[in-house]
Design an enzyme around this catalytic site. Structure first.
Site, PDB file in Angstrom:
ATOM      1  N   ASP A 191     -15.830  25.816  -9.683  1.00 60.63           N
ATOM      2  CA  ASP A 191     -15.845  24.817 -10.373  1.00 60.63           C
ATOM      3  C   ASP A 191     -16.045  25.259 -11.964  1.00 60.63           C
ATOM      4  O   ASP A 191     -16.945  25.712 -12.187  1.00 60.63           O
ATOM      5  CB  ASP A 191     -16.725  23.885  -9.994  1.00 60.63           C
ATOM      6  CG  ASP A 191     -16.839  22.425 -10.497  1.00 60.63           C
ATOM      7  OD1 ASP A 191     -16.319  22.251 -11.411  1.00 60.63           O
ATOM      8  OD2 ASP A 191     -17.605  21.561 -10.120  1.00 60.63           O
ATOM      9  N   GLN A 238     -26.157  12.081  -7.467  1.00 58.79           N
ATOM     10  CA  GLN A 238     -25.982  10.618  -7.598  1.00 58.79           C
ATOM     11  C   GLN A 238     -26.863  10.292  -9.077  1.00 58.79           C
ATOM     12  O   GLN A 238     -27.728   9.588  -9.059  1.00 58.79           O
ATOM     13  CB  GLN A 238     -26.441   9.848  -6.576  1.00 58.79           C
ATOM     14  CG  GLN A 238     -25.528   9.827  -5.179  1.00 58.79           C
ATOM     15  CD  GLN A 238     -26.286   8.912  -4.192  1.00 58.79           C
ATOM     16  OE1 GLN A 238     -26.552   7.817  -4.389  1.00 58.79           O
ATOM     17  NE2 GLN A 238     -26.185   9.449  -2.993  1.00 58.79           N
ATOM     18  N   SER A 244     -23.400  22.487   0.667  1.00 54.25           N
ATOM     19  CA  SER A 244     -23.618  21.368   1.466  1.00 54.25           C
ATOM     20  C   SER A 244     -22.711  21.503   2.667  1.00 54.25           C
ATOM     21  O   SER A 244     -23.063  22.295   3.965  1.00 54.25           O
ATOM     22  CB  SER A 244     -23.343  20.104   0.743  1.00 54.25           C
ATOM     23  OG  SER A 244     -23.843  18.980   1.720  1.00 54.25           O
ATOM     24  N   LYS A 277     -11.766  22.657  -9.717  1.00 54.63           N
ATOM     25  CA  LYS A 277     -12.038  21.875  -8.625  1.00 54.63           C
ATOM     26  C   LYS A 277     -11.908  20.401  -8.728  1.00 54.63           C
ATOM     27  O   LYS A 277     -12.342  20.034  -9.888  1.00 54.63           O
ATOM     28  CB  LYS A 277     -13.284  22.435  -7.941  1.00 54.63           C
ATOM     29  CG  LYS A 277     -13.995  21.253  -6.942  1.00 54.63           C
ATOM     30  CD  LYS A 277     -15.334  21.940  -6.454  1.00 54.63           C
ATOM     31  CE  LYS A 277     -16.178  20.750  -6.429  1.00 54.63           C
ATOM     32  NZ  LYS A 277     -17.450  21.159  -5.968  1.00 54.63           N
ATOM     33  N   ASP A 309     -42.026   5.168  16.588  1.00 55.36           N
ATOM     34  CA  ASP A 309     -40.963   4.602  15.661  1.00 55.36           C
ATOM     35  C   ASP A 309     -40.322   5.428  14.758  1.00 55.36           C
ATOM     36  O   ASP A 309     -39.371   4.839  13.952  1.00 55.36           O
ATOM     37  CB  ASP A 309     -41.403   3.136  15.410  1.00 55.36           C
ATOM     38  CG  ASP A 309     -42.374   3.409  14.366  1.00 55.36           C
ATOM     39  OD1 ASP A 309     -42.801   4.497  13.852  1.00 55.36           O
ATOM     40  OD2 ASP A 309     -42.918   2.126  13.778  1.00 55.36           O
ATOM     41  N   ASP A 322     -22.694  29.054  -6.770  1.00 56.30           N
ATOM     42  CA  ASP A 322     -22.679  27.551  -6.815  1.00 56.30           C
ATOM     43  C   ASP A 322     -24.158  27.098  -6.860  1.00 56.30           C
ATOM     44  O   ASP A 322     -24.826  27.933  -6.237  1.00 56.30           O
ATOM     45  CB  ASP A 322     -21.928  26.955  -5.587  1.00 56.30           C
ATOM     46  CG  ASP A 322     -21.336  25.611  -6.264  1.00 56.30           C
ATOM     47  OD1 ASP A 322     -21.775  25.119  -7.334  1.00 56.30           O
ATOM     48  OD2 ASP A 322     -20.498  24.968  -5.646  1.00 56.30           O
ATOM     49  N   GLY A 351     -17.484  22.958   1.868  1.00 58.75           N
ATOM     50  CA  GLY A 351     -15.991  22.642   1.551  1.00 58.75           C
ATOM     51  C   GLY A 351     -15.567  23.540   0.176  1.00 58.75           C
ATOM     52  O   GLY A 351     -14.678  23.944   0.132  1.00 58.75           O
TER      53      GLY A 351
END
Ligand code: R5P
Length: 296
Positions: free
Chosen positions: A168, A95, A222, A191, A35, A218, A225
């Protein structure tokens, strides 16, 4: 002597760490139930030694985080006196704040569960935000810097009049440090990211680029972009070559193909996330941090 506990996401880095430190690698069994649930067992008796769990939490992050927690728990059950969690890529580190009301503060959740399951300390590499470290309230958490190792690699490439570019402004200090180490010049682009859609835009900037090797640095690639946008701005200035160098190469959504199509000729990352672009190892930097923790 401490023992290395290899996580399923970091076999290469574990072996490199073993080579640097001279520690043995314990036997660990992994299984996935039909599972999808993960199963982990440390098969050796750790006999009161310090266990150093090495598990990067790159995609699939949720699975990697659960395995990390299982490895810490299983190491203590196998008799480890304490566990140092080495998490080369710390998932959810973007986050780190509540950007919009009622969002989950996910990096703090991870810090809390790592503490709760019983790790004594944590080492990560170029954590996206220092705030993440502050969410560890009961144990020591530290981040080591891979950019000097990346700079060493870049120095071996014989770059022509290198311009080290941060895509950035926030990451400009990293570009400055790398530029210093390879005797190049540093610059940055501006950016912006739309908090609702996640869309990234990069402002045009006139830079002296013609005939030069431009290295975009950087912490994370990911979707690619950010680097693609930067490469588009740079290409207008006729560089000799565009190189992208990051610490954590996640490469989701065909990022590598997109980077190549945007004119990025070489992509360099470290083994915090193991892939074909992992040309730089963080083993020595992590070994140094482990040593400092063991001494302190
Ligand atoms: C953002 O703050 C980070 O430093 C990276 O620039 C970002 O995570 C890269 O993401 P992507 O490759 O999806 O643009």
């Amino acid at each position: 002597m401490p023992l290395l506990i290899p996580g399923p996401s970091s076999p290469l880095l574990t072996q490199r760490l073993a080579d640097v430190c001279g520690y043995e690698v314990a036997k660990v069994g992994y299984r996935v139930f039909p599972d999808g649930e993960s199963y982990v067992r440390v098969e050796d008796d750790l006999k009161g030694e310090v266990a150093i769990v090495i598990q990067s939490c790159s995609p699939p992050q949720d699975k990697r985080v659960i395995e990390l927690l299982q490895l810490i728990d299983a190491s203590l059950r196998a008799g480890a006196s304490k566990v140092i969690a080495v998490v080369p890529y710390f998932a959810y580190s973007r986050q780190d704040k509540v950007f919009l009301p009622h969002e989950a503060l996910t990096s703090r959740i991870i810090a809390r569960v790592v503490e709760a399951v019983g790790a004594s300390s944590l080492i990560t590499v170029n954590v996206h935000s220092e705030l993440v470290l502050s969410y560890f309230e009961r144990i020591k958490a530290l981040s080591v810097n891979a950019f000097p190792e990346i700079a060493n690699y870049l120095a071996s490439l014989g770059l022509r009049d290198p311009l080290v570019l941060s895509p950035d402004k926030k990451r400009y200090p990293d570009a400055q440090r790398v530029a210093e180490l390879i005797a190049g010049e540093a610059a940055f682009l501006e950016k912006k990211r739309d908090l609702e859609t996640g869309e990234v835009t990069t402002e045009e900037k006139a830079l002296a680029i013609e005939g030069r090797d431009v290295v975009i640095v950087d912490d994370i690639i990911s979707t690619g972009g950010t680097i693609v946008n930067a490469a588009k701005v740079i290409s207008k200035g006729s560089p000799k070559r565009i190189i992208a160098a990051c610490v954590h190469g996640l490469y989701v959504a065909n990022a590598l193909e997109k980077l190549a199509a945007a004119g990025v000729g070489e992509i360099i990352s470290t083994d915090t996330v193991e892939s074909r672009t992992s040309k730089v190892t963080v083993a020595k930097a992590i070994a140094g941090a482990v040593e400092r923790l063991l001494e302190g």
